[in-house]
Design a protein around this motif. Sequence first.
Motif, short mmCIF file in Angstrom:
data_model
loop_
_atom_site.label_atom_id
_atom_site.label_comp_id
_atom_site.label_asym_id
_atom_site.label_seq_id
_atom_site.Cartn_x
_atom_site.Cartn_y
_atom_site.Cartn_z
N SER A 154 0.83 -1.21 0.00
CA SER A 154 0.00 0.00 0.00
C SER A 154 0.86 1.26 0.00
CB SER A 154 -0.95 0.00 1.20
OG SER A 154 -0.24 -0.11 2.42
N ALA A 155 2.04 1.20 0.62
CA ALA A 155 2.93 2.36 0.61
C ALA A 155 3.41 2.65 -0.81
CB ALA A 155 4.12 2.11 1.53
N GLN A 156 3.79 1.62 -1.53
CA GLN A 156 4.24 1.79 -2.92
C GLN A 156 3.10 2.25 -3.81
OE1 GLN A 156 5.75 -2.16 -3.12
NE2 GLN A 156 7.75 -1.63 -2.27
N ALA A 157 1.90 1.71 -3.57
CA ALA A 157 0.72 2.18 -4.30
C ALA A 157 0.46 3.65 -4.03
CB ALA A 157 -0.50 1.34 -3.91
N GLY A 158 0.69 4.07 -2.78
CA GLY A 158 0.50 5.47 -2.44
C GLY A 158 1.48 6.38 -3.16
N VAL A 159 2.71 5.92 -3.36
CA VAL A 159 3.67 6.70 -4.13
C VAL A 159 3.17 6.88 -5.55
CG1 VAL A 159 5.99 6.69 -5.12
CG2 VAL A 159 5.67 6.07 -2.72
N TYR A 160 2.73 5.79 -6.17
CA TYR A 160 2.22 5.86 -7.54
C TYR A 160 1.08 6.87 -7.66
CZ TYR A 160 -0.19 4.39 -11.82
OH TYR A 160 -0.81 4.36 -13.05
N ALA A 161 0.07 6.71 -6.82
CA ALA A 161 -1.10 7.58 -6.90
C ALA A 161 -0.75 9.02 -6.55
CB ALA A 161 -2.19 7.06 -5.97
N GLY A 162 0.10 9.20 -5.54
CA GLY A 162 0.49 10.55 -5.14
C GLY A 162 1.27 11.28 -6.21
N VAL A 163 2.16 10.58 -6.90
CA VAL A 163 2.93 11.21 -7.98
C VAL A 163 2.01 11.63 -9.12
CG1 VAL A 163 4.64 10.78 -9.80
CG2 VAL A 163 5.14 10.09 -7.45
N ILE A 164 1.07 10.77 -9.47
CA ILE A 164 0.13 11.13 -10.55
C ILE A 164 -0.65 12.40 -10.19
CG2 ILE A 164 -2.09 10.44 -11.57
CD1 ILE A 164 -0.96 7.73 -12.09
N HIS A 165 -1.15 12.47 -8.96
CA HIS A 165 -1.95 13.66 -8.59
C HIS A 165 -1.07 14.90 -8.49
CE1 HIS A 165 -5.65 15.50 -7.34
NE2 HIS A 165 -5.04 16.04 -6.30
N TYR A 166 0.13 14.74 -7.99
CA TYR A 166 1.07 15.86 -7.93
C TYR A 166 1.34 16.40 -9.33
CZ TYR A 166 5.68 18.12 -7.65
OH TYR A 166 6.74 19.00 -7.78
N LEU A 167 1.57 15.51 -10.28
CA LEU A 167 1.85 15.95 -11.65
C LEU A 167 0.63 16.64 -12.27
CD1 LEU A 167 3.97 12.94 -12.99
CD2 LEU A 167 4.78 15.21 -12.25
N LYS A 168 -0.58 16.21 -11.92
CA LYS A 168 -1.77 16.91 -12.39
C LYS A 168 -1.76 18.37 -11.92
CE LYS A 168 -4.92 12.91 -12.49
NZ LYS A 168 -6.12 12.29 -11.84
N ALA A 169 -1.36 18.58 -10.66
CA ALA A 169 -1.33 19.94 -10.13
C ALA A 169 -0.24 20.77 -10.80
CB ALA A 169 -1.10 19.89 -8.61
N VAL A 170 0.92 20.17 -11.01
CA VAL A 170 2.02 20.88 -11.66
C VAL A 170 1.63 21.23 -13.10
CG1 VAL A 170 4.41 20.71 -12.48
CG2 VAL A 170 3.80 19.88 -10.19
N GLU A 171 1.00 20.29 -13.78
CA GLU A 171 0.55 20.56 -15.15
C GLU A 171 -0.43 21.73 -15.18
OE1 GLU A 171 -1.79 18.36 -18.87
OE2 GLU A 171 -2.07 17.68 -16.81
N ALA A 172 -1.37 21.75 -14.23
CA ALA A 172 -2.36 22.83 -14.19
C ALA A 172 -1.72 24.19 -13.94
CB ALA A 172 -3.41 22.53 -13.13
N LEU A 173 -0.70 24.21 -13.08
CA LEU A 173 -0.02 25.46 -12.73
C LEU A 173 1.09 25.82 -13.72
CD1 LEU A 173 0.33 24.88 -8.88
CD2 LEU A 173 -1.21 26.52 -9.99
N LYS A 174 1.54 24.82 -14.47
CA LYS A 174 2.68 24.98 -15.38
C LYS A 174 3.95 25.39 -14.63
CE LYS A 174 0.00 26.00 -19.54
NZ LYS A 174 -1.27 25.51 -18.95
N SER A 175 4.03 24.93 -13.38
CA SER A 175 5.20 25.22 -12.55
C SER A 175 5.21 24.32 -11.34
CB SER A 175 5.19 26.68 -12.10
OG SER A 175 6.22 26.92 -11.16
N ALA A 176 6.43 23.94 -10.91
CA ALA A 176 6.58 23.17 -9.68
C ALA A 176 7.29 23.99 -8.61
CB ALA A 176 7.37 21.89 -9.95
N GLY A 177 7.48 25.28 -8.89
CA GLY A 177 8.36 26.08 -8.05
C GLY A 177 7.85 26.45 -6.68
N ASP A 178 6.57 26.75 -6.56
CA ASP A 178 6.00 27.19 -5.28
C ASP A 178 5.28 26.01 -4.64
OD1 ASP A 178 4.23 28.23 -3.30
OD2 ASP A 178 4.38 30.22 -4.20
#
Length: 416
Positions: free
Chosen positions: A300-324
Amino acid sequence: MSIRALLAAIVAVLAAGAVRAQTPVRIGVLNDRSGVYADISGEGSVVAARMAVEDFKAAEKGLKVEIVSADHQNKPDVGASLARRWFDRDGVDAIFDVPTSSVALAVNEVARERNKVLVDSSAGIADLTGTRCSPNTVHWTFDTVALANGTAGAMVKRGGDTWFFLTADYAFGEAVQRDAAALIARRGGRVLGAVRAPFPASDVTPLLRLAQGSGAKVIGLANAGGDTIAAIRQAAKLDLARSGQALAGLLIFSSDIHALTTRVAQGLVLTEPFYWDLNDATRAFSDRFAERFGGRMPTSAQAGVYAGVIHYLKAVEALKSAGDGAQVVAKMKELPTDDPLFGKGTIRPDGRKIHDMYLFEVKKPGESKGEWDLYKTLATIPGAEAFRPMSEGGCPLVGAEALGRGDVVRLDRATP
């Protein structure tokens, strides 16, 4: 200038623009790669992170993602030092995984100081979304309150109303004992005693004898990983069941049961947010994961990494930045979560990711159809019931942020 030269110049300009349009993102997977939690997270979490980047098709969406990893050795000072180096010198934007609650709390503070992101999928301490909550942190997979609500609640319901705890002497052990004891008391049960075990602990037989002598109906294992595996094996040798005592593993992963075998662990009741064999989507992902990771199914920890990375990238894509970092986490909270492993969910203002939890029982050897066929499902615990209400966590972010987003903070609801 010839037409050929002009076309070449146009192509060069367009290519340069495409390069500039790529948003650089650097992700750090920080965990235990050599100790008692290596099977829970370790290299498997790196594999899961890479799969998330591929499945998200990050490059096609303008994100140039790089993944780095390191071993925090289950030491808060080492974890904090690595986080500072990554953030200050190596250009890391977000850290994922981070088992060991004391390390997670330390990295949580560094991420806040540097305005970066922490998405924790392996530490259990509920304080990450309580008194130690941060605008830069998301707690993804499970926590000590959800584990207590699931496993301790089920054991008390079955008649296990007296408990003795064997508790790992570190932040997670203390927190899960605290949260389980509170639930037991609310359900009319009693805690007869507790004993602290050093971390890591290879031999807890003398401590198990103390627990056995207490006469408690349930011996609660407030530990994890290799410590839990050792305790269950040693408890089996003491044949606690013969005296009418039951073991309750308050944090168990499928990798632990695989190591123990169903012969040793049969009948153990536990709570997890993910199991590889839950549905078609979890099975499909897990088969792909196993192909890349030596036939091992994801925890479940490894599954959480997978799902968390996908959602994080969705946010970065929406903002077009990972800086803040705080801005990225705010966008993660704003966007509904949806992935093949945890399904649809939300991230609350306190940073708690909400999804269902599952109460499982380890199969008997005769019921298991293969080496990873480990669990049968006893109950599904809705996320709203599994996790602590925001109003009870003491997170200082809840008031202003919840009101700002129009969320309702329920003050009349007790933790089940």
